[in-house]
Design an enzyme around this catalytic site. Sequence first.
Site, PDB file in Angstrom:
ATOM      1  CG  HIS A   1       1.637   5.836 -10.413  1.00  0.00           C
ATOM      2  ND1 HIS A   1       1.246   4.517 -10.251  1.00  0.00           N
ATOM      3  CD2 HIS A   1       1.119   6.511  -9.350  1.00  0.00           C
ATOM      4  CE1 HIS A   1       0.518   4.422  -9.151  1.00  0.00           C
ATOM      5  NE2 HIS A   1       0.432   5.597  -8.590  1.00  0.00           N
TER       6      HIS A   1
ATOM      7  CG  HIS B   1      -4.419   8.837  -1.579  1.00  0.00           C
ATOM      8  ND1 HIS B   1      -3.338   9.354  -0.902  1.00  0.00           N
ATOM      9  CD2 HIS B   1      -3.898   7.915  -2.437  1.00  0.00           C
ATOM     10  CE1 HIS B   1      -2.219   8.786  -1.328  1.00  0.00           C
ATOM     11  NE2 HIS B   1      -2.526   7.899  -2.250  1.00  0.00           N
TER      12      HIS B   1
END
Length: 288
Positions: free
Chosen positions: A110, A174
């Site tokens: 992705h 993140h």
Amino acid sequence: MVVCASHSPGKDRDADERFGKEFRAGLAGAAEQVRRFAPDLVVVFGGDHRRAFRHVVPAFAVALSASIIAEGRHGAGELTIPSELARELSEHLLYAGFDIAVCRGVGLDHAFAQPIRDLLGALDAKPVIPLPVNCATAPLPTGRRVADFGAAVGQFLAGLAQRVLVIGTGGLSHSPPSLEVDTHDISNEERSRVIAEGMAEAQTKIRPDWDTEVLQAMADWNEPALIALVDTAHSRAGAGANEVRTWLAAGAAGGGRPVTPLVYEPVPEWITGMAVATSASNPGLDRS
């Protein structure tokens, strides 16, 4: 034209689009800019989540042929890669002093698929050259080396009689549980277990202060600041923040012009600080 955009598998899992509405709106705005720009070629600087590269992990690579793996609700697909042009880029980089890896038949995830689908509409919409940058498995390339790599790619692109869209995809802050595990090889089953067990804590690891510094440095194109942010990304903003290397590379490939934020939104449900930034486009280049 340069577009830098965060990606997150959580965005794809959020099929009802309950979260990240501001980010989605900014991404749609960037996609409209891309539509008007109408690129002939797309170059994507992306990371790898220990799927394509496990036992041999290049700092930088050029894919001469590649597919997208099935992931979540998306099936597998093929990328349309102009292999001869990709080979010419590879040779240019080698002559410029970068011992890149050349990849054939590599399966990308992705990190590449999401921005291509979101900005272009489909995996096969445009010819694409994927440029994997190691953002996951130590040792990682330094910020200085990443900036120089991006600039070398930009020198090659500047010689083409084509309209080129350069994408940087990854970050911002993140710390995915699967990247916090210090291993070069992890099975899909183990990956799923680690993610499930660490998801609640990962939602607390977004760092808007660091994200703001990155976006300001991109908007000013403050390369020394960006290099410092890259080199301290892991300690300040989590394992996934290492992906900001792709933003630095993309901006450098675009000639070091300001890359201006369209939107920033921390999305805890996706465990990521999400942003989109674009280079100032020349209205005279639009084909709308």
